[in-house]
Design an enzyme around this catalytic site. Structure first.
Site, PDB file in Angstrom:
ATOM      1  N   CYS A   1       1.325   6.562  -6.018  1.00 29.58           N
ATOM      2  CA  CYS A   1       1.304   7.630  -5.008  1.00 29.58           C
ATOM      3  C   CYS A   1       2.680   8.257  -4.784  1.00 29.58           C
ATOM      4  O   CYS A   1       2.776   9.382  -4.304  1.00 29.58           O
ATOM      5  CB  CYS A   1       0.753   7.103  -3.693  1.00 29.58           C
ATOM      6  SG  CYS A   1      -0.975   6.643  -3.809  1.00 29.58           S
TER       7      CYS A   1
ATOM      8  N   HIS B   1       3.460  12.214   1.675  1.00 32.47           N
ATOM      9  CA  HIS B   1       2.296  11.737   0.945  1.00 32.47           C
ATOM     10  C   HIS B   1       1.168  11.569   1.959  1.00 32.47           C
ATOM     11  O   HIS B   1       1.380  11.080   3.071  1.00 32.47           O
ATOM     12  CB  HIS B   1       2.612  10.403   0.273  1.00 32.47           C
ATOM     13  CG  HIS B   1       1.404   9.725  -0.281  1.00 32.47           C
ATOM     14  ND1 HIS B   1       0.514  10.380  -1.103  1.00 32.47           N
ATOM     15  CD2 HIS B   1       0.919   8.467  -0.120  1.00 32.47           C
ATOM     16  CE1 HIS B   1      -0.459   9.547  -1.428  1.00 32.47           C
ATOM     17  NE2 HIS B   1      -0.242   8.378  -0.841  1.00 32.47           N
TER      18      HIS B   1
ATOM     19  N   ASN C   1      -6.548  11.301   0.081  1.00 34.58           N
ATOM     20  CA  ASN C   1      -5.353  10.811  -0.606  1.00 34.58           C
ATOM     21  C   ASN C   1      -5.485  11.144  -2.100  1.00 34.58           C
ATOM     22  O   ASN C   1      -6.309  10.557  -2.789  1.00 34.58           O
ATOM     23  CB  ASN C   1      -5.239   9.301  -0.380  1.00 34.58           C
ATOM     24  CG  ASN C   1      -4.010   8.698  -1.027  1.00 34.58           C
ATOM     25  OD1 ASN C   1      -3.358   9.317  -1.865  1.00 34.58           O
ATOM     26  ND2 ASN C   1      -3.697   7.473  -0.652  1.00 34.58           N
TER      27      ASN C   1
HETATM   28  O1  UT7 Z   1      -1.547   5.875  -0.930  1.00 32.21           O
HETATM   29  C1  UT7 Z   1      -1.154   4.568  -1.091  1.00 32.21           C
HETATM   30  C2  UT7 Z   1      -0.799   3.970   0.192  1.00 32.21           C
HETATM   31  N1  UT7 Z   1      -1.999   3.666   0.932  1.00 32.21           N
HETATM   32  C3  UT7 Z   1      -1.930   3.611   2.246  1.00 32.21           C
HETATM   33  O2  UT7 Z   1      -0.912   3.892   2.799  1.00 32.21           O
HETATM   34  C4  UT7 Z   1      -3.152   3.146   3.004  1.00 32.21           C
HETATM   35  C5  UT7 Z   1      -2.728   2.315   4.177  1.00 32.21           C
HETATM   36  N2  UT7 Z   1      -3.820   1.736   4.933  1.00 32.21           N
HETATM   37  C6  UT7 Z   1      -4.688   2.460   5.670  1.00 32.21           C
HETATM   38  O3  UT7 Z   1      -4.619   3.659   5.688  1.00 32.21           O
HETATM   39  C7  UT7 Z   1      -5.673   1.718   6.562  1.00 32.21           C
HETATM   40  O4  UT7 Z   1      -5.337   0.351   6.625  1.00 32.21           O
HETATM   41  C8  UT7 Z   1      -7.149   1.872   6.099  1.00 32.21           C
HETATM   42  C9  UT7 Z   1      -7.630   3.288   6.351  1.00 32.21           C
HETATM   43  C10 UT7 Z   1      -7.278   1.534   4.626  1.00 32.21           C
HETATM   44  C11 UT7 Z   1      -8.040   0.916   6.896  1.00 32.21           C
HETATM   45  O5  UT7 Z   1      -7.899   1.155   8.294  1.00 32.21           O
HETATM   46  P1  UT7 Z   1      -7.695  -0.060   9.309  1.00 32.21           P
HETATM   47  O6  UT7 Z   1      -7.638   0.510  10.659  1.00 32.21           O
HETATM   48  O7  UT7 Z   1      -6.498  -0.842   8.827  1.00 32.21           O
HETATM   49  O8  UT7 Z   1      -9.038  -0.846   9.160  1.00 32.21           O
HETATM   50  P2  UT7 Z   1      -9.282  -2.362   8.737  1.00 32.21           P
HETATM   51  O9  UT7 Z   1      -9.038  -2.528   7.260  1.00 32.21           O
HETATM   52  O10 UT7 Z   1      -8.557  -3.264   9.666  1.00 32.21           O
HETATM   53  O11 UT7 Z   1     -10.826  -2.482   9.019  1.00 32.21           O
HETATM   54  C12 UT7 Z   1     -11.342  -2.416  10.358  1.00 32.21           C
HETATM   55  C13 UT7 Z   1     -12.840  -2.557  10.330  1.00 32.21           C
HETATM   56  C14 UT7 Z   1     -13.316  -3.754   9.535  1.00 32.21           C
HETATM   57  O12 UT7 Z   1     -14.440  -4.297  10.166  1.00 32.21           O
HETATM   58  P3  UT7 Z   1     -14.303  -5.609  11.104  1.00 32.21           P
HETATM   59  O13 UT7 Z   1     -13.716  -6.662  10.225  1.00 32.21           O
HETATM   60  O14 UT7 Z   1     -13.394  -5.197  12.224  1.00 32.21           O
HETATM   61  O15 UT7 Z   1     -15.721  -5.857  11.508  1.00 32.21           O
HETATM   62  C15 UT7 Z   1     -13.747  -3.145   8.225  1.00 32.21           C
HETATM   63  O16 UT7 Z   1     -14.738  -3.889   7.574  1.00 32.21           O
HETATM   64  O17 UT7 Z   1     -13.411  -1.399   9.708  1.00 32.21           O
HETATM   65  C16 UT7 Z   1     -14.288  -1.811   8.654  1.00 32.21           C
HETATM   66  N3  UT7 Z   1     -14.250  -0.808   7.603  1.00 32.21           N
HETATM   67  C17 UT7 Z   1     -15.089   0.238   7.560  1.00 32.21           C
HETATM   68  N4  UT7 Z   1     -16.109   0.605   8.375  1.00 32.21           N
HETATM   69  C18 UT7 Z   1     -16.765   1.742   8.043  1.00 32.21           C
HETATM   70  C19 UT7 Z   1     -13.396  -0.731   6.565  1.00 32.21           C
HETATM   71  N5  UT7 Z   1     -13.667   0.357   5.821  1.00 32.21           N
HETATM   72  C20 UT7 Z   1     -14.719   0.977   6.425  1.00 32.21           C
HETATM   73  C21 UT7 Z   1     -15.449   2.143   6.142  1.00 32.21           C
HETATM   74  N6  UT7 Z   1     -16.437   2.478   6.979  1.00 32.21           N
HETATM   75  N7  UT7 Z   1     -15.164   2.926   5.081  1.00 32.21           N
END
Ligand code: UT7
Length: 323
Positions: A113, A250, A280
């Site tokens: 990225c 980015h 992204n």
């Molecule tokens: O470009 C390269 C660099 N990449 C980045 O910089 C990405 C950095 N990370 C992020 O942007 C975020 O961490 C994400 C968008 C990937 C995830 O967001 P988050 O707020 O960190 O969510 P999480 O991974 O902590 O997940 C929270 C909840 C989980 O459920 P429980 O365990 O709380 O029940 C996940 O299972 O959200 C759930 N979840 C979803 N729910 C609906 C994860 N993905 C999804 C989804 N739809 N697509």
């Protein structure tokens, strides 16, 4: 002092729009979750048969047209991509051939990225040492091809696209009032491999593999690493973060953009965001955002721009340039 000034920029997005609602039909997710957690509403996917080099070529053509120069005036093409058409040769050489450029050199840079920022740093160094006079720098990716459609934590985040700039050598005074690239600051830390990688490749599985990410951990590192590379670039150029007119980041997550802006005291109105409509797009996201802000008149001659990115590796960095 030789500076690399931007003669023109261009971009290309595939036609196919995929909304959050479209994804919700096949993935266990919702428009509400994607929108509130990432800021993404829709993204573009390359059509079947449409390749990274097709996207890169169109962005390159647009950048050359904006720069009002021909492909034969270019000495170097550096293309940042993680999703080449073929394991080799470089996408840059495919673009070179399609542009009708029969001279100079063309190669790819792999920094995921942050690839565009790395490619910009590479091309800038070739220009500043006097090795080349004009360079085409491209960021192009078809991230949709790396998705595991059973992994909702990643497959909703990415899109496809390409962006490019034409750089040219220009004489500057050597201070921060010069036009062009004033500083680049690039970093990597290979110990972070497991947080963001693709689980395949020619010398391991013999397959392309799928993107794997520990999103929360990447998020945590992103804000800190990106902010420090922005400060490093500003310090190297002798400017303050408060002097910057436009931040061209980015586009991984709106909450990351907001977090960096808060950490560095940046007015949110100065942050260019294309996340809502593009998601992204990996190496393409910075030049896509840049081109959007130039096209709608936000970026004007003389403006100071700070570009930044972080991605797999980890690899991250920033570039400061006066338009
Ligand atoms: O470009 C390269 C660099 N990449 C980045 O910089 C990405 C950095 N990370 C992020 O942007 C975020 O961490 C994400 C968008 C990937 C995830 O967001 P988050 O707020 O960190 O969510 P999480 O991974 O902590 O997940 C929270 C909840 C989980 O459920 P429980 O365990 O709380 O029940 C996940 O299972 O959200 C759930 N979840 C979803 N729910 C609906 C994860 N993905 C999804 C989804 N739809 N697509």
């Amino acid at each position: 002092m030789i500076r690399s000034i931007v003669l023109g920029s261009g971009s290309y997005l595939p036609e196919k729009i995929v909304t959050n609602a479209d994804l919700s039909a096949t993935v266990d997710t919702s428009d509400e979750w994607i929108r509130t957690r990432t800021g993404i509403c829709e993204r573009r996917f390359a059509a079947e048969g449409e390749k990274t080099s097709d996207l890169a070529f169109r962005a390159a053509r647009a950048a050359l047209d904006a720069a009002r120069i021909g492909a034969q005036d270019i000495d170097l093409i550096v293309c940042a991509t993680t999703t080449p058409d073929e394991t080799f040769p470089a996408v840059a050489t495919m673009v070179q051939a399609r542009l009708g450029m029969t001279r100079g050199a063309a190669f790819d840079v792999q920094a995921v990225c942050s690839g565009f920022v790395f490619a910009l740093a590479v091309a800038d160094n070739f220009i500043r040492t006097g090795t080349v006079k004009r360079a085409l720098v491209i960021g192009a990716d078809c991230m949709s091809r790396l998705m595991d459609w059973n992994d909702r934590t990643t497959c909703v985040l990415f899109g496809d696209g390409a962006g490019a700039v034409v750089l040219a050598a220009d004489e500057g005074a050597g201070d921060s009032r010069d036009r062009g690239i004033l500083a680049t600051a690039i970093f990597s830390d290979g110990r972070m491999h497991d947080l963001l990688y693709v689980d395949g490749g020619p010398s391991s599985t013999g397959t392309t593999g799928h993107l794997r990410m520990q999103g929360k951990e990447v998020f945590r590192h992103a804000v800190n690493n990106i902010a420090s590379s922005m400060e490093a670039a500003a310090k190297a150029a002798g400017v303050a973060i408060s002097d910057v007119d436009w931040f061209v980041p980015h586009q991984a997550n709106q909450r990351i953009l907001d977090g960096i802006a808060k950490k560095l005291g940046i007015d949110e109105a100065k942050v260019v965001s294309t996340l809502a409509l593009q998601g992204n797009t990996s190496a393409a996201s910075v030049p896509l955002a840049l081109t959007a802000a130039v096209a709608d008149g936000r970026v004007k001659p003389g403006d100071l721009l700070l570009l930044e990115a972080l991605g797999g590796g980890f690899a991250w960095g920033a570039a400061l340039l006066r338009w």
